[in-house]
Design an enzyme around this catalytic site. Structure first.
Site, short mmCIF file in Angstrom:
data_model
loop_
_atom_site.label_atom_id
_atom_site.label_comp_id
_atom_site.label_asym_id
_atom_site.label_seq_id
_atom_site.Cartn_x
_atom_site.Cartn_y
_atom_site.Cartn_z
N LYS A 102 -9.61 -5.12 11.50
CA LYS A 102 -8.62 -4.81 12.34
C LYS A 102 -8.23 -5.59 13.46
CE LYS A 102 -7.19 -1.64 9.49
NZ LYS A 102 -5.82 -1.67 8.87
N GLY A 131 1.02 -1.37 -0.13
CA GLY A 131 -0.08 -0.07 -0.09
C GLY A 131 0.81 1.11 0.17
N VAL A 136 -3.20 -7.34 -2.48
CA VAL A 136 -3.10 -8.21 -1.28
C VAL A 136 -4.25 -9.07 -0.90
CG1 VAL A 136 -1.61 -6.67 -0.17
CG2 VAL A 136 -4.03 -6.50 0.48
N TYR A 181 -15.14 -3.08 9.33
CA TYR A 181 -13.79 -2.46 9.34
C TYR A 181 -13.15 -2.87 10.64
CZ TYR A 181 -10.04 0.76 9.45
OH TYR A 181 -8.71 1.26 9.58
N1 LIG Z 1 -6.12 7.30 7.71
C1 LIG Z 1 -6.49 7.07 8.85
O1 LIG Z 1 -7.32 7.73 9.56
C2 LIG Z 1 -6.23 5.26 9.27
C3 LIG Z 1 -6.09 5.18 10.81
C4 LIG Z 1 -5.80 3.93 11.17
C5 LIG Z 1 -5.26 3.06 10.38
N2 LIG Z 1 -5.46 3.33 9.06
C6 LIG Z 1 -4.58 2.16 8.33
O2 LIG Z 1 -3.52 2.62 7.48
C7 LIG Z 1 -3.43 1.81 6.22
C8 LIG Z 1 -3.13 2.91 5.27
O3 LIG Z 1 -4.35 3.60 4.95
P1 LIG Z 1 -4.14 5.17 4.50
O4 LIG Z 1 -4.93 5.78 5.43
O5 LIG Z 1 -2.96 5.50 4.05
O6 LIG Z 1 -5.30 5.15 3.49
P2 LIG Z 1 -4.88 5.31 1.68
O7 LIG Z 1 -4.37 6.63 1.60
O8 LIG Z 1 -6.32 5.17 0.92
O9 LIG Z 1 -4.08 4.36 1.29
C9 LIG Z 1 -4.28 3.14 1.25
C10 LIG Z 1 -3.10 2.31 0.49
O10 LIG Z 1 -3.44 1.04 0.45
C11 LIG Z 1 -3.42 0.52 -0.86
N3 LIG Z 1 -4.44 -0.59 -1.03
C12 LIG Z 1 -5.66 -0.67 -0.87
N4 LIG Z 1 -6.07 -1.81 -1.28
C13 LIG Z 1 -5.13 -2.69 -1.56
C14 LIG Z 1 -4.96 -3.83 -2.17
N5 LIG Z 1 -6.07 -4.64 -2.13
N6 LIG Z 1 -3.75 -4.43 -2.33
C15 LIG Z 1 -2.79 -3.39 -2.25
N7 LIG Z 1 -2.82 -2.12 -1.95
C16 LIG Z 1 -3.99 -1.86 -1.70
C17 LIG Z 1 -3.79 1.72 -1.77
O11 LIG Z 1 -3.08 1.70 -3.06
P3 LIG Z 1 -3.77 1.16 -4.35
O12 LIG Z 1 -5.10 2.07 -4.22
O13 LIG Z 1 -3.01 1.98 -5.30
O14 LIG Z 1 -3.95 -0.20 -4.28
C18 LIG Z 1 -3.01 2.76 -0.84
O15 LIG Z 1 -1.67 2.84 -1.18
C19 LIG Z 1 -4.73 0.96 6.22
O16 LIG Z 1 -4.37 -0.30 6.67
C20 LIG Z 1 -5.64 1.79 7.23
O17 LIG Z 1 -6.61 1.01 7.59
C21 LIG Z 1 -5.50 4.46 8.38
#
Ligand SMILES: NC(=O)c1ccc[n+]([C@@H]2O[C@H](COP(=O)([O-])OP(=O)(O)OC[C@H]3O[C@@H](n4cnc5c(N)ncnc54)[C@H](OP(=O)(O)O)[C@@H]3O)[C@@H](O)[C@H]2O)c1
Length: 228
Positions: free
Chosen positions: A154, A8, A60, A150
């Site tokens: 997690k 990601g 993934v 979700y």
């Molecule tokens: N933002 C928040 O507030 C927050 C808080 C707690 C935890 N998180 C966690 O942080 C992690 C990253 O999220 P983010 O906030 O950075 O969101 P984001 O900006 O939407 O980035 C998500 C990343 O995951 C990739 N991705 C999604 N589905 C995928 C798949 N099937 N295979 C491979 N890559 C995939 C996306 O790339 P592509 O679309 O190019 O595949 C992107 O690079 C996630 O696990 C999320 O649950 C986020």
């Protein structure tokens, strides 16, 4: 040179972590579905930090895609020191309204994707006494109405992480549990610290700091959020 894999890595937290690791001199293997973004980003990292970057399409939720990704990474670098399991998707809705397809999708990415990713790189991580950082969420031990699919995914990711740790003491597993981060997770980025959001770079900075702790110290999890 140490080798790090980031899933990601095309956007948000994964992208910020990849850049921070490039600054630290890691060779990188980056995976995501948006290959155009990854391609451009990899060139930027190579030019700015002089590190080697392999980028590859990765879904993934697709076991074959993960297998091919891991095979290419191990062939290119010969092994892995750090695995950042970050790829994830949001999923809202009441549990009695979420569709079978959406439930299946969020578990394939956020839960089974975590298990499969770690499983594939585990032999190399054991050999190198490496580290796995899994980005779960502050929610990984909590309950939140209207986000049950979700949240459950997690909790599962956390359970996988902790069980891998119990079964593989030679590898360090860190669960990163951020509060809200300004990424594409909430639509387009642009939200403010005053609204309770951290920046993706904050998560990256924390991980780099953890990686610099003495070898004998294991930080099992970090729960962190924005204050203002
Ligand atoms: N933002 C928040 O507030 C927050 C808080 C707690 C935890 N998180 C966690 O942080 C992690 C990253 O999220 P983010 O906030 O950075 O969101 P984001 O900006 O939407 O980035 C998500 C990343 O995951 C990739 N991705 C999604 N589905 C995928 C798949 N099937 N295979 C491979 N890559 C995939 C996306 O790339 P592509 O679309 O190019 O595949 C992107 O690079 C996630 O696990 C999320 O649950 C986020």
């Amino acid at each position: 040179m140490k080798v790090a894999v980031v899933t990601g890595a095309s956007k948000g937290i994964g992208r910020a972590i990849a850049e921070a690791l490039a600054k630290e001199g890691y060779s990188l293997a980056l995976g995501a579905r948006s290959v155009d973004l990854l391609e451009e980003f990899s060139k930027e990292l190579e030019e700015n930090y002089g590190v080697k970057v392999l980028n590859s399409h990765l879904d993934v939720s697709d076991p074959q895609s993960l297998k091919e990704f891991a095979g290419a990474v191990l062939q290119e670098f010969g092994g892995v020191d750090l695995l950042v399991v970050n790829a994830g998707i949001p999923m809202g809705g009441r549990l009695d309204e979420v569709s079978d397809e959406d439930m299946e999708r969020v578990f394939q990415v956020n839960a089974l994707g975590v298990w499969r990713t770690i499983k594939l790189f585990l032999p190399s991580l054991k050999e190198r006494k490496g580290t796995v950082a899994v980005v779960t969420s502050y929610i990984s031990t909590m309950i939140l109405a209207n986000a049950g699919a979700y949240v459950a995914s997690k909790w599962a990711a956390r359970a996988f992480t902790k069980t891998f740790q119990a079964e593989n003491p030679e590898v360090k597993f860190i669960e990163l549990r951020p509060g809200m981060v300004d990424t594409y997770f909430y639509g387009r980025p642009g939200r403010k610290i005053e609204e309770g959001f951290m920046k993706p770079e904050d998560v990256a900075e924390l991980l780099v700091a953890l990686l610099k702790l003495p070898k004998h110290v294991l930080v099992e999890e970090v729960l962190f959020r924005s204050v203002y």
